[in-house]
Design a protein around this motif. Structure first.
Motif, PDB file in Angstrom:
ATOM      1  N   SER A   1       3.557   2.092  -4.742  1.00 36.39           N
ATOM      2  CA  SER A   1       2.908   3.377  -4.947  1.00 36.39           C
ATOM      3  C   SER A   1       1.408   3.187  -5.044  1.00 36.39           C
ATOM      4  O   SER A   1       0.940   2.353  -5.823  1.00 36.39           O
ATOM      5  CB  SER A   1       3.422   4.024  -6.226  1.00 36.39           C
ATOM      6  OG  SER A   1       4.804   4.296  -6.146  1.00 36.39           O
ATOM      7  N   VAL A   2       0.676   3.940  -4.252  1.00 35.46           N
ATOM      8  CA  VAL A   2      -0.780   3.863  -4.272  1.00 35.46           C
ATOM      9  C   VAL A   2      -1.354   5.265  -4.212  1.00 35.46           C
ATOM     10  O   VAL A   2      -0.662   6.218  -3.821  1.00 35.46           O
ATOM     11  CB  VAL A   2      -1.340   3.034  -3.095  1.00 35.46           C
ATOM     12  CG1 VAL A   2      -0.894   1.590  -3.183  1.00 35.46           C
ATOM     13  CG2 VAL A   2      -0.944   3.643  -1.762  1.00 35.46           C
ATOM     14  N   GLN A   3      -2.613   5.361  -4.554  1.00 33.92           N
ATOM     15  CA  GLN A   3      -3.301   6.641  -4.405  1.00 33.92           C
ATOM     16  C   GLN A   3      -3.871   6.756  -2.998  1.00 33.92           C
ATOM     17  O   GLN A   3      -4.085   5.751  -2.305  1.00 33.92           O
ATOM     18  CB  GLN A   3      -4.416   6.756  -5.439  1.00 33.92           C
ATOM     19  CG  GLN A   3      -3.904   6.922  -6.864  1.00 33.92           C
ATOM     20  CD  GLN A   3      -4.997   7.319  -7.823  1.00 33.92           C
ATOM     21  OE1 GLN A   3      -6.131   6.877  -7.696  1.00 33.92           O
ATOM     22  NE2 GLN A   3      -4.670   8.149  -8.804  1.00 33.92           N
ATOM     23  N   ALA A   4      -4.112   7.969  -2.593  1.00 31.04           N
ATOM     24  CA  ALA A   4      -4.703   8.207  -1.277  1.00 31.04           C
ATOM     25  C   ALA A   4      -6.001   7.412  -1.142  1.00 31.04           C
ATOM     26  O   ALA A   4      -6.789   7.339  -2.085  1.00 31.04           O
ATOM     27  CB  ALA A   4      -4.974   9.696  -1.082  1.00 31.04           C
ATOM     28  N   GLY A   5      -6.165   6.828   0.032  1.00 36.00           N
ATOM     29  CA  GLY A   5      -7.320   5.972   0.269  1.00 36.00           C
ATOM     30  C   GLY A   5      -7.058   4.505   0.000  1.00 36.00           C
ATOM     31  O   GLY A   5      -7.875   3.651   0.358  1.00 36.00           O
ATOM     32  N   GLY A   6      -5.942   4.212  -0.633  1.00 38.06           N
ATOM     33  CA  GLY A   6      -5.605   2.835  -0.968  1.00 38.06           C
ATOM     34  C   GLY A   6      -5.017   2.079   0.213  1.00 38.06           C
ATOM     35  O   GLY A   6      -4.901   2.604   1.322  1.00 38.06           O
ATOM     36  N   SER A   7      -4.654   0.840  -0.068  1.00 44.25           N
ATOM     37  CA  SER A   7      -4.141  -0.046   0.976  1.00 44.25           C
ATOM     38  C   SER A   7      -2.884  -0.766   0.509  1.00 44.25           C
ATOM     39  O   SER A   7      -2.705  -1.015  -0.692  1.00 44.25           O
ATOM     40  CB  SER A   7      -5.196  -1.095   1.348  1.00 44.25           C
ATOM     41  OG  SER A   7      -6.369  -0.507   1.855  1.00 44.25           O
ATOM     42  N   LEU A   8      -2.068  -1.116   1.461  1.00 40.89           N
ATOM     43  CA  LEU A   8      -0.892  -1.944   1.220  1.00 40.89           C
ATOM     44  C   LEU A   8      -0.693  -2.836   2.437  1.00 40.89           C
ATOM     45  O   LEU A   8      -1.069  -2.468   3.555  1.00 40.89           O
ATOM     46  CB  LEU A   8       0.375  -1.094   1.023  1.00 40.89           C
ATOM     47  CG  LEU A   8       0.548  -0.345  -0.293  1.00 40.89           C
ATOM     48  CD1 LEU A   8       1.747   0.586  -0.201  1.00 40.89           C
ATOM     49  CD2 LEU A   8       0.699  -1.301  -1.463  1.00 40.89           C
TER      50      LEU A   8
END
Length: 129
Positions: free
Chosen positions: A11-18
């Motif tokens: 789970s990440v916030q918008a703009g994040g990376s995985l």
């Protein structure tokens, strides 16, 4: 039999990376067509990227072009999907799939889905706004 295992979701916030990984257990990719797919609840499965592990040709869906990048490691046992600038609409279960070696001449977004003989169990990606 090739076993594929995906990992790296979360789970990440918008703009994040995985970075997702697709590991072939006990197998070295050899001219396989690898596809990264995703499926959101209530939606059709979408192919977001492909890579040919022999020639290295890569293709991306318009929805992810410029944000996602597919690569493979040197031993050719792992294929990665680097996802940057994630958006809520990227939320989905992500799967990798592989063709048999040398079975696909043109590895692309149009490669027939039945050409992908081996599938992983998926890894979930959730992007919050």
């Amino acid at each position: 039999q090739v076993e594929l295992v995906e990992s790296g979701g979360g789970s990440v916030q918008a703009g994040g990376s995985l970075r997702l990984s697709c590991v072939a257990s006990g197998y070295i990719f050899n001219s396989n067509c690898i596809g990264w797919f995703r499926q959101a609840p209530g939606k059709q499965r979408e192919r977001v990227a492909t890579v040919h592990t022999g020639g290295g040709w890569k293709r991306y869906a318009d929805s992810v072009k410029g944000r996602f990048s597919v690569s493979q490691d040197s031993p050719k046992t792992t294929v990665y999907l680097e996802m940057n600038d994630l958006k809520p609409e990227d939320t989905a279960m992500y799967y990798c799939a592989a063709s048999r070696p040398s079975a696909v001449v043109r590895c692309s977004l149009e490669t027939a889905e039945q050409s992908f003989n081996y599938w992983g169990q998926g890894t979930e990606v959730t992007v919050s706004s």
